[in-house]
Scaffold this active site. Structure first.
Site, mmCIF file in Angstrom:
data_model
loop_
_atom_site.group_PDB
_atom_site.id
_atom_site.type_symbol
_atom_site.label_atom_id
_atom_site.label_comp_id
_atom_site.label_asym_id
_atom_site.label_seq_id
_atom_site.Cartn_x
_atom_site.Cartn_y
_atom_site.Cartn_z
ATOM 1 C CE LYS A 190 24.702 7.360 -6.312
ATOM 2 N NZ LYS A 190 24.382 7.079 -4.894
ATOM 3 C CG ASP A 215 22.220 4.449 -6.024
ATOM 4 O OD1 ASP A 215 22.298 4.965 -4.909
ATOM 5 O OD2 ASP A 215 21.310 4.740 -6.828
HETATM 6 P P1 NDP Z 1 17.544 -1.262 -5.536
HETATM 7 O O1 NDP Z 1 17.823 -1.304 -6.977
HETATM 8 O O2 NDP Z 1 17.976 -2.374 -4.662
HETATM 9 O O3 NDP Z 1 15.978 -1.062 -5.286
HETATM 10 C C1 NDP Z 1 15.289 0.033 -5.811
HETATM 11 C C2 NDP Z 1 13.813 -0.181 -5.566
HETATM 12 O O4 NDP Z 1 13.104 0.995 -5.908
HETATM 13 C C3 NDP Z 1 13.230 -1.288 -6.410
HETATM 14 O O5 NDP Z 1 12.179 -1.895 -5.708
HETATM 15 C C4 NDP Z 1 12.718 -0.551 -7.629
HETATM 16 O O6 NDP Z 1 11.654 -1.207 -8.303
HETATM 17 C C5 NDP Z 1 12.239 0.743 -7.027
HETATM 18 N N1 NDP Z 1 12.421 1.819 -8.009
HETATM 19 C C6 NDP Z 1 13.577 2.234 -8.563
HETATM 20 N N2 NDP Z 1 13.377 3.197 -9.452
HETATM 21 C C7 NDP Z 1 12.068 3.410 -9.453
HETATM 22 C C8 NDP Z 1 11.255 4.289 -10.162
HETATM 23 N N3 NDP Z 1 11.752 5.157 -11.065
HETATM 24 N N4 NDP Z 1 9.946 4.266 -9.902
HETATM 25 C C9 NDP Z 1 9.438 3.387 -8.993
HETATM 26 N N5 NDP Z 1 10.168 2.511 -8.301
HETATM 27 C C10 NDP Z 1 11.462 2.521 -8.523
HETATM 28 O O7 NDP Z 1 18.153 0.119 -5.026
HETATM 29 P P2 NDP Z 1 18.494 0.581 -3.527
HETATM 30 O O8 NDP Z 1 17.535 -0.021 -2.572
HETATM 31 O O9 NDP Z 1 19.941 0.379 -3.327
HETATM 32 O O10 NDP Z 1 18.268 2.154 -3.626
HETATM 33 C C11 NDP Z 1 17.007 2.760 -3.316
HETATM 34 C C12 NDP Z 1 17.234 4.232 -3.006
HETATM 35 O O11 NDP Z 1 18.110 4.357 -1.884
HETATM 36 C C13 NDP Z 1 17.892 5.055 -4.124
HETATM 37 O O12 NDP Z 1 17.389 6.379 -4.058
HETATM 38 C C14 NDP Z 1 19.363 5.064 -3.726
HETATM 39 O O13 NDP Z 1 20.049 6.149 -4.279
HETATM 40 C C15 NDP Z 1 19.227 5.184 -2.217
HETATM 41 N N6 NDP Z 1 20.371 4.763 -1.416
HETATM 42 C C16 NDP Z 1 20.929 3.537 -1.561
HETATM 43 C C17 NDP Z 1 21.989 3.143 -0.756
HETATM 44 C C18 NDP Z 1 22.586 1.778 -0.832
HETATM 45 O O14 NDP Z 1 23.485 1.499 -0.020
HETATM 46 N N7 NDP Z 1 22.147 0.896 -1.695
HETATM 47 C C19 NDP Z 1 22.576 4.072 0.217
HETATM 48 C C20 NDP Z 1 21.862 5.311 0.348
HETATM 49 C C21 NDP Z 1 20.826 5.630 -0.458
HETATM 50 P P3 NDP Z 1 11.936 -2.478 -9.265
HETATM 51 O O15 NDP Z 1 12.129 -3.641 -8.334
HETATM 52 O O16 NDP Z 1 10.709 -2.573 -10.094
HETATM 53 O O17 NDP Z 1 13.155 -2.141 -10.031
HETATM 54 O O1 2IT Z 2 23.599 6.893 -2.016
HETATM 55 C C1 2IT Z 2 24.463 6.269 -1.367
HETATM 56 O O2 2IT Z 2 24.939 6.727 -0.323
HETATM 57 C C2 2IT Z 2 24.895 4.952 -1.858
HETATM 58 N N1 2IT Z 2 24.364 4.485 -2.856
HETATM 59 C C3 2IT Z 2 25.978 4.212 -1.149
HETATM 60 C C4 2IT Z 2 27.337 4.738 -1.579
HETATM 61 C C5 2IT Z 2 28.512 3.956 -1.057
HETATM 62 O O3 2IT Z 2 29.623 4.320 -1.474
HETATM 63 O O4 2IT Z 2 28.374 3.024 -0.266
#
Ligand code: NDP
Ligand code: 2IT
Length: 444
Positions: A126, A166
């Site tokens: 990561k 992420d």
């Molecule tokens: P994005 O940046 O697309 O979206 C994150 C969302 O969560 C936004 O709406 C953001 O608000 C909100 N957010 C982030 N940080 C905070 C905080 N500290 N307090 C309140 N709200 C918060 O990220 P993802 O959707 O990609 O990721 C979301 C979660 O999923 C994370 O935990 C990530 O690690 C996990 N994840 C992501 C994967 C992926 O493929 N993208 C895969 C597996 C897990 P705002 O719009 O105001 O920034």
């Molecule tokens: O938390 C996660 O699994 C991710 N943000 C996706 C990682 C990836 O390599 O697609």
């Protein structure tokens, strides 16, 4: 002292200022107790758990860039290459002001087990930066990404370490990062996933985490004699994971009524409108107050509160430790039957315990949100064979992978006498493959 307790004490002592990392290690090692105790002396002699909880490599670097006013800004960059026993390091990059070594290490540690659960040959890593993309111009985002990659490109490669998105890193950032990697290394290779479709990206990767979360939950409910059809679901977050979780929830017959961002949350009694959500968060890059303006029957609440809404299933899809004990109590009191984590470690340890003790079906993120990284691995396969699969092909593979993860997790829990404890099942199933590969490869 048991070997697990020795290692927990060691991790705490060596990383006293890393609460998120300690939290993730504690959850995993507690689950592994039953496995370790069966063969404690052999594990201790090989220092398997010390090696498992110590990253193979940590790269930390300065990221200088020039803002639109001509001012030089400096951020911290990180890449934690945690474990390569079963494949090249794989895992996302997070750009958010809260990023520090503890956060990246917890995410890298979780990724090791998650990637193992996918059944695909990917190790865990990561990275990220404390850079805040909010309010930055496109040029500033590009300047930052180029500077970040100028250093990162020395440490990654299609067969070494393959980052992806992420929080704060989506298609735009991956594009800038890929362009700079190619320019410096003169290599057109699948070094990043989540790429655009015109330059090696995979169909369905954008949707994969959210869709996978729902496929997984659907299978879990089916195996427990229930179905998503007709259920009301609460979702937190408004980013990549939340958006496509909401879309797939609709497709599977459920009604998603909430979403949230870092300033507030939406309750939409008619159900969250995906097109409006994408317009507000992805196109306008605005706050959810704009959603409320475009959907007059919806209500915007500042601050936290998604978990106070009556729902059947809850999907935390924003960030770590966003579902706390008091939230868990509200969910239980309101008749919620399942919680499936779209985010990484969104539920605190005491909230997880409370949910489990109260009979809630609780799916940990390392299993439930593995669809994103699994589809990233499918993108790597397509890049290697220089072919692109159809959306239907990738989506079908994703679904099969999520169903298999559910059953492997479920069976591991049963095998070790903890039926229905999916936290233990996921940790054990993920661990066994990594431990086997580490043992086979000697003391490295
Ligand atoms: P994005 O940046 O697309 O979206 C994150 C969302 O969560 C936004 O709406 C953001 O608000 C909100 N957010 C982030 N940080 C905070 C905080 N500290 N307090 C309140 N709200 C918060 O990220 P993802 O959707 O990609 O990721 C979301 C979660 O999923 C994370 O935990 C990530 O690690 C996990 N994840 C992501 C994967 C992926 O493929 N993208 C895969 C597996 C897990 P705002 O719009 O105001 O920034
Ligand atoms: O938390 C996660 O699994 C991710 N943000 C996706 C990682 C990836 O390599 O697609």
């Amino acid at each position: 002292m048991s070997y697990v307790d020795e290692v927990l004490a060691r991790v705490k002592q060596q990383n006293p200022d890393q609460p998120e990392f300690n939290q993730a290690v504690y959850e995993v090692l507690e689950s592994l107790r039953v496995v370790i105790e069966k063969n404690e002396d052999a594990y201790r002699k090989n220092a398997l758990l010390e090696r498992l909880t110590t990253p193979e490599r940590i790269v930390m670097f300065r990221v200088p860039w020039v803002d639109d006013k001509g001012q030089v800004q400096v951020n911290n960059g990180y890449r934690v290459q945690f474990n390569s026993a079963i494949g090249p390091y794989k895992g996302g990059l997070r750009f958010h002001p809260s990023v520090n070594l503890s956060v990246i290490k917890f995410l890298g540690f979780e990724q090791v087990f998650k990637n193992s659960l996918t059944g695909l040959p990917i190790g865990g890593g990561k990275g990220g930066s404390d850079f805040d993309p909010k309010g930055k111009s496109d040029r500033e985002i590009m300047a930052f990404c180029q500077s970040f990659m100028t250093e990162l490109c020395k440490h990654i490669g299609a067969d070494t370490d393959v980052p992806a998105g992420d929080i704060g890193v989506g298609g735009r950032e991956i594009g800038y990062l890929f362009g700079q990697y190619k320019r410096i290394r003169n290599l057109y290779e699948g070094v990043l996933t989540g790429k655009g479709l015109s330059y090696g990206g995979s169909l369905a990767r954008t949707q994969a985490t959210g869709y996978g979360l729902l496929y997984f939950t659907d299978e879990m409910l089916r195996c427990n004699g229930k179905s998503l059809k007709g259920m009301t679901v609460a979702v937190s977050g408004a980013g990549n994971v939340a958006t496509y979780a909401i879309e797939k929830a609709w497709q599977l017959g459920a009604k998603p009524v909430t979403c949230s961002d870092s300033t507030g949350w939406i309750y939409d009694p008619e159900g969250i409108d995906v097109a409006t959500l994408i317009q507000v968060k992805e196109v306008m890059r605005a706050r959810l107050t704009e959603y409320a303006k475009m959907r007059p029957n919806s209500v915007y609440h500042p601050g936290k509160g998604v978990w106070s809404v009556k729902c059947d299933v809850a999907f935390p899809c924003a960030t770590q430790n966003e579902l706390l004990l008091e939230d868990a109590k509200m969910l239980v009191a309101n008749g919620c039957i399942a919680v499936a984590e779209g985010a990484n470690m969104p539920t605190s340890l005491d909230a997880t315990e409370y949910l489990q003790e109260n009979g809630i079906l609780f799916c940990p993120g390392k299993a439930a949100n593995a669809g994103g990284v699994a589809t990233s691995a499918l993108e790597m396969s397509q890049n290697s064979e220089r072919l692109s699969w159809t959306f239907e092909e990738v989506d079908a593979k994703l679904k099969t992978i999520m169903v298999n993860i559910f059953h492997n997790m479920d069976e591991a829990a049963k095998e070790y006498g903890m039926e229905g404890n999916y936290v233990a099942g996921a940790n054990i199933a993920g661990f066994l493959k990594v431990a086997d590969a580490m043992n086979a490869q000697g003391i490295v």
